[in-house]
Structure formats: C-alpha cells, structure tokens
Design a protein around this motif. Structure first.
Motif, PDB file in Angstrom:
ATOM      1  N   GLU A 160     -52.890  48.921  93.228  1.00  7.97           N
ATOM      2  CA  GLU A 160     -52.677  49.541  91.913  1.00  7.97           C
ATOM      3  C   GLU A 160     -54.014  49.687  91.177  1.00  7.97           C
ATOM      4  OE1 GLU A 160     -50.511  47.079  88.926  1.00  7.97           O
ATOM      5  OE2 GLU A 160     -49.324  48.879  88.564  1.00  7.97           O
ATOM      6  N   ARG A 161     -54.814  48.623  91.238  1.00  6.11           N
ATOM      7  CA  ARG A 161     -56.114  48.657  90.549  1.00  6.11           C
ATOM      8  C   ARG A 161     -57.005  49.753  91.131  1.00  6.11           C
ATOM      9  NH1 ARG A 161     -57.175  43.624  91.093  1.00  6.11           N
ATOM     10  NH2 ARG A 161     -58.593  43.728  92.845  1.00  6.11           N
ATOM     11  N   GLU A 162     -57.058  49.833  92.452  1.00  3.18           N
ATOM     12  CA  GLU A 162     -57.907  50.850  93.094  1.00  3.18           C
ATOM     13  C   GLU A 162     -57.465  52.261  92.681  1.00  3.18           C
ATOM     14  OE1 GLU A 162     -58.677  48.032  97.014  1.00  3.18           O
ATOM     15  OE2 GLU A 162     -57.345  49.768  97.206  1.00  3.18           O
ATOM     16  N   ILE A 163     -56.169  52.477  92.675  1.00  2.00           N
ATOM     17  CA  ILE A 163     -55.648  53.820  92.347  1.00  2.00           C
ATOM     18  C   ILE A 163     -55.873  54.158  90.874  1.00  2.00           C
ATOM     19  CG2 ILE A 163     -53.469  55.118  92.099  1.00  2.00           C
ATOM     20  CD1 ILE A 163     -52.716  53.985  94.892  1.00  2.00           C
ATOM     21  N   VAL A 164     -55.644  53.189  89.990  1.00  2.00           N
ATOM     22  CA  VAL A 164     -55.846  53.472  88.565  1.00  2.00           C
ATOM     23  C   VAL A 164     -57.331  53.713  88.278  1.00  2.00           C
ATOM     24  CG1 VAL A 164     -55.603  52.643  86.199  1.00  2.00           C
ATOM     25  CG2 VAL A 164     -53.817  52.131  87.859  1.00  2.00           C
ATOM     26  N   MET A 165     -58.207  52.912  88.869  1.00  2.00           N
ATOM     27  CA  MET A 165     -59.644  53.066  88.598  1.00  2.00           C
ATOM     28  C   MET A 165     -60.126  54.460  89.008  1.00  2.00           C
ATOM     29  SD  MET A 165     -60.230  50.265  87.169  1.00  2.00           S
ATOM     30  CE  MET A 165     -61.962  50.297  86.877  1.00  2.00           C
ATOM     31  N   GLU A 166     -59.524  54.997  90.051  1.00  2.00           N
ATOM     32  CA  GLU A 166     -59.905  56.328  90.518  1.00  2.00           C
ATOM     33  C   GLU A 166     -59.272  57.415  89.632  1.00  2.00           C
ATOM     34  OE1 GLU A 166     -59.110  56.757  94.720  1.00  2.00           O
ATOM     35  OE2 GLU A 166     -59.160  58.939  94.477  1.00  2.00           O
ATOM     36  N   THR A 167     -57.982  57.294  89.384  1.00  2.00           N
ATOM     37  CA  THR A 167     -57.280  58.377  88.673  1.00  2.00           C
ATOM     38  C   THR A 167     -57.629  58.420  87.186  1.00  2.00           C
ATOM     39  OG1 THR A 167     -55.339  56.945  88.449  1.00  2.00           O
ATOM     40  CG2 THR A 167     -55.306  58.516  90.240  1.00  2.00           C
ATOM     41  N   CYS A 168     -57.935  57.285  86.572  1.00  2.00           N
ATOM     42  CA  CYS A 168     -58.156  57.303  85.124  1.00  2.00           C
ATOM     43  C   CYS A 168     -59.449  58.008  84.734  1.00  2.00           C
ATOM     44  CB  CYS A 168     -58.098  55.885  84.536  1.00  2.00           C
ATOM     45  SG  CYS A 168     -59.558  54.905  84.842  1.00  2.00           S
ATOM     46  N   GLN A 169     -60.275  58.318  85.720  1.00  2.00           N
ATOM     47  CA  GLN A 169     -61.526  59.049  85.428  1.00  2.00           C
ATOM     48  C   GLN A 169     -61.300  60.555  85.476  1.00  2.00           C
ATOM     49  OE1 GLN A 169     -64.814  57.227  85.885  1.00  2.00           O
ATOM     50  NE2 GLN A 169     -64.090  55.327  86.783  1.00  2.00           N
ATOM     51  N   MET A 170     -60.133  60.987  85.930  1.00  2.00           N
ATOM     52  CA  MET A 170     -59.863  62.419  86.078  1.00  2.00           C
ATOM     53  C   MET A 170     -59.580  63.053  84.724  1.00  2.00           C
ATOM     54  SD  MET A 170     -57.328  62.326  89.346  1.00  2.00           S
ATOM     55  CE  MET A 170     -57.846  61.708  90.942  1.00  2.00           C
ATOM     56  N   GLU A 171     -59.929  64.331  84.598  1.00  2.00           N
ATOM     57  CA  GLU A 171     -59.673  65.028  83.342  1.00  2.00           C
ATOM     58  C   GLU A 171     -58.408  65.862  83.455  1.00  2.00           C
ATOM     59  OE1 GLU A 171     -62.919  66.895  81.493  1.00  2.00           O
ATOM     60  OE2 GLU A 171     -64.025  64.990  81.491  1.00  2.00           O
ATOM     61  N   GLY A 172     -57.789  66.147  82.326  1.00  2.00           N
ATOM     62  CA  GLY A 172     -56.640  67.049  82.305  1.00  2.00           C
ATOM     63  C   GLY A 172     -55.425  66.525  83.042  1.00  2.00           C
ATOM     64  N   THR A 221     -48.796  56.403  89.120  1.00  2.00           N
ATOM     65  CA  THR A 221     -49.536  55.503  90.012  1.00  2.00           C
ATOM     66  C   THR A 221     -48.601  54.753  90.970  1.00  2.00           C
ATOM     67  OG1 THR A 221     -49.612  53.738  88.360  1.00  2.00           O
ATOM     68  CG2 THR A 221     -51.476  55.258  88.418  1.00  2.00           C
ATOM     69  N   ASP A 222     -47.371  54.437  90.523  1.00  2.00           N
ATOM     70  CA  ASP A 222     -46.412  53.785  91.443  1.00  2.00           C
ATOM     71  C   ASP A 222     -46.107  54.700  92.635  1.00  2.00           C
ATOM     72  OD1 ASP A 222     -46.021  51.344  90.112  1.00  2.00           O
ATOM     73  OD2 ASP A 222     -44.472  52.185  88.821  1.00  2.00           O
ATOM     74  N   ALA A 223     -45.947  55.996  92.342  1.00  2.00           N
ATOM     75  CA  ALA A 223     -45.648  56.945  93.430  1.00  2.00           C
ATOM     76  C   ALA A 223     -46.829  57.024  94.402  1.00  2.00           C
ATOM     77  CB  ALA A 223     -45.336  58.321  92.846  1.00  2.00           C
ATOM     78  N   GLU A 224     -48.050  56.984  93.841  1.00  2.00           N
ATOM     79  CA  GLU A 224     -49.255  57.028  94.699  1.00  2.00           C
ATOM     80  C   GLU A 224     -49.323  55.789  95.601  1.00  2.00           C
ATOM     81  OE1 GLU A 224     -51.649  59.563  94.720  1.00  2.00           O
ATOM     82  OE2 GLU A 224     -50.247  60.616  93.409  1.00  2.00           O
ATOM     83  N   ILE A 225     -48.974  54.641  95.011  1.00  2.00           N
ATOM     84  CA  ILE A 225     -48.993  53.392  95.790  1.00  2.00           C
ATOM     85  C   ILE A 225     -47.964  53.477  96.923  1.00  2.00           C
ATOM     86  CG2 ILE A 225     -48.567  50.885  95.703  1.00  2.00           C
ATOM     87  CD1 ILE A 225     -49.445  51.042  92.677  1.00  2.00           C
ATOM     88  N   GLU A 226     -46.788  53.997  96.583  1.00  2.00           N
ATOM     89  CA  GLU A 226     -45.722  54.102  97.605  1.00  2.00           C
ATOM     90  C   GLU A 226     -46.135  55.039  98.739  1.00  2.00           C
ATOM     91  OE1 GLU A 226     -42.033  54.984  95.525  1.00  2.00           O
ATOM     92  OE2 GLU A 226     -41.791  52.881  94.947  1.00  2.00           O
ATOM     93  N   VAL A 227     -46.848  56.112  98.402  1.00  2.00           N
ATOM     94  CA  VAL A 227     -47.330  57.036  99.449  1.00  2.00           C
ATOM     95  C   VAL A 227     -48.336  56.303 100.341  1.00  2.00           C
ATOM     96  CG1 VAL A 227     -48.763  59.086  99.850  1.00  2.00           C
ATOM     97  CG2 VAL A 227     -46.900  59.185  98.177  1.00  2.00           C
ATOM     98  N   LYS A 228     -49.217  55.553  99.694  1.00  2.00           N
ATOM     99  CA  LYS A 228     -50.257  54.841 100.448  1.00  2.00           C
ATOM    100  C   LYS A 228     -49.667  53.852 101.456  1.00  2.00           C
ATOM    101  CE  LYS A 228     -54.837  53.114  99.826  1.00  2.00           C
ATOM    102  NZ  LYS A 228     -55.962  52.951  98.935  1.00  2.00           N
ATOM    103  N   TYR A 229     -48.630  53.107 101.026  1.00  2.00           N
ATOM    104  CA  TYR A 229     -48.007  52.132 101.934  1.00  2.00           C
ATOM    105  C   TYR A 229     -46.937  52.764 102.821  1.00  2.00           C
ATOM    106  CZ  TYR A 229     -49.986  48.032  99.491  1.00  2.00           C
ATOM    107  OH  TYR A 229     -50.819  47.075  98.958  1.00  2.00           O
TER     108      TYR A 229
END
Ligand SMILES: Nc1ncnc2c1ncn2[C@@H]1O[C@H](COP(=O)(O)OP(=O)(O)OP(=O)(O)O)[C@@H](O)[C@H]1O
Ligand SMILES: O=C(O)C1=C[C@@H](O)[C@@H](O)[C@H](O)C1
Ligand SMILES: [Mg+2]
Length: 159
Positions: free
Chosen positions: A51-63, A23-31
């Motif tokens: 961070e909250r927005e990214i985790v809320m989205e990614t934590c619903q993913m499977e696999g 998620t840190d890498a995703e945040i860095e890409v976003k900014y």
C-alpha cells in the motif's frame, strides 16, 4: 473504512474529468487476489508495505482523484506525502451512522472480521486522530453519493 471513498471518489473524478485510482484495487491487481486473501495469506504487514509503495507513487501524479484504503493514513509516510502532493479530503461520519454499514462491509474488510461491536467501535474511535491531517473535511452522515460529490466539489472551488 467504508465511508464511501471509492464510490464517491469515482464520481468526483468523473465530474472533474480527472483520472481515478483506487489504491486497494491497485494492490489487488498486484497480488492477483482480493484483499481478504492478501491479509490471510501474506498478512497485514505485507499489505501495508505494498500500500505504501503504491500510494507513494500515485500521490505524485497530477490530475487524479485517488481513493486510499481506510487504514492508509496509519502510516506517517503516506500521510506526509499525501498532504504535501495532494489535497486530502476527509469523509467524516459519526459512529451512529457508520455502524449501520458494518454488516455490508464485513465480508470484504478483513479488519472487521471476528470482532465484537465494542472492538469495532474502539477501532473507529482510535482512528479519528490520524484522519485529522487533511485539507478538506466533509461531513457525510446524511449525504447520498451525488450530494457528497457536490459538497467536495464546492470545497475544491473555494480553494
Ligand atoms: N453516500 C453513501 N450513502 C450510502 N451508502 C454509501 C455511500 N457511499 C458509499 N456507500 C456504500 O458503502 C459501502 C462502502 O463504500 P466504498 O467501498 O466506496 O467505501 P470506501 O471508503 O472506499 O471503503 P474502504 O475504506 O474499504 O476503501 C458500499 O456498499 C457503498 O455502496
Ligand atoms: O481500514 C482499513 O484498514 C482497510 C480498509 C480497506 O480499504 C482496505 O485497505 C483494507 O481492508 C484495510
Ligand atoms: Mg475503497
């Protein structure tokens, strides 16, 4: 912070043949910038919102194996979502072992900068309570990356 979530998570994903998200890498890409710069330009509050927005989205993913940032569990909403949708693995280290990592971590972890060792120890201890919400705990003081991956893998097999 800095216990090895990214390093170990990546290897665990490979072993499980799962996708990997940090998620840190995703945040860095976003900014489009490094975490230290996000903290200094936009502030921690803004970082935590993203961070909250990214985790809320990614934590619903499977696999997927998802490595969170060290402070993500400070947010109740993140804790609840991860516990509901995922299997939360707590990589546990004692202060005695973890303090040896501080010098490696400080350049890239804004919350360790300009702090005394006592302040850092307080941060370490204050956070222990939020990490008690988990499904699996692995004590990794003496474990190399491969051994930590094996230990998590064994715990996952038992479930
Ligand atoms: N089992 C291990 N033994 C020794 N060093 C390790 C181990 N796991 C990770 N490291 C080292 O510790 C440092 C931090 O690792 P890493 O970035 O994976 O931690 P993290 O938990 O993802 O940190 P953050 O909380 O900031 O996301 C890196 O330099 C990494 O090489
Ligand atoms: O422990 C923390 O609060 C942090 C850890 C890192 O993963 C980054 O998310 C950021 O440096 C904040
Ligand atoms: Mg990480």
């Amino acid at each position: 912070m800095g216990v090895g979530k990214t390093t170990i998570g990546q290897e665990l994903a490979r072993k499980l043949q799962y996708g990997f998200i940090d998620t840190d890498a995703e945040i860095e890409v976003k900014y489009g910038m490094k975490t230290v710069d996000i903290f200094s330009i936009y502030g921690e509050k803004d970082f935590r919102k993203t961070e909250r927005e990214i985790v809320m989205e990614t934590c619903q993913m499977e696999g997927k194996v998802i490595s969170l940032g060290g402070g993500a569990f400070k947010q109740e909403e993140i804790r609840q979502a991860c516990l509901e949708h995922g299997i939360v693995v707590f990589l546990d280290m004692t202060w005695e072992f973890w303090k040896e990592r501080i010098s490696i971590l400080s350049p890239t972890r804004p919350l360790l900068q300009e702090k005394s060792l006592d302040d850092i120890e307080k941060l370490f201890n204050d956070r222990q309570a939020i990490y008690q919400d988990h499904h699996i705990r692995v004590q990794i003081d003496n474990l190399g990356v491969d051994q930590a991956v094996e230990a998590i893998y064994d715990e996952l097999k038992l479930r």
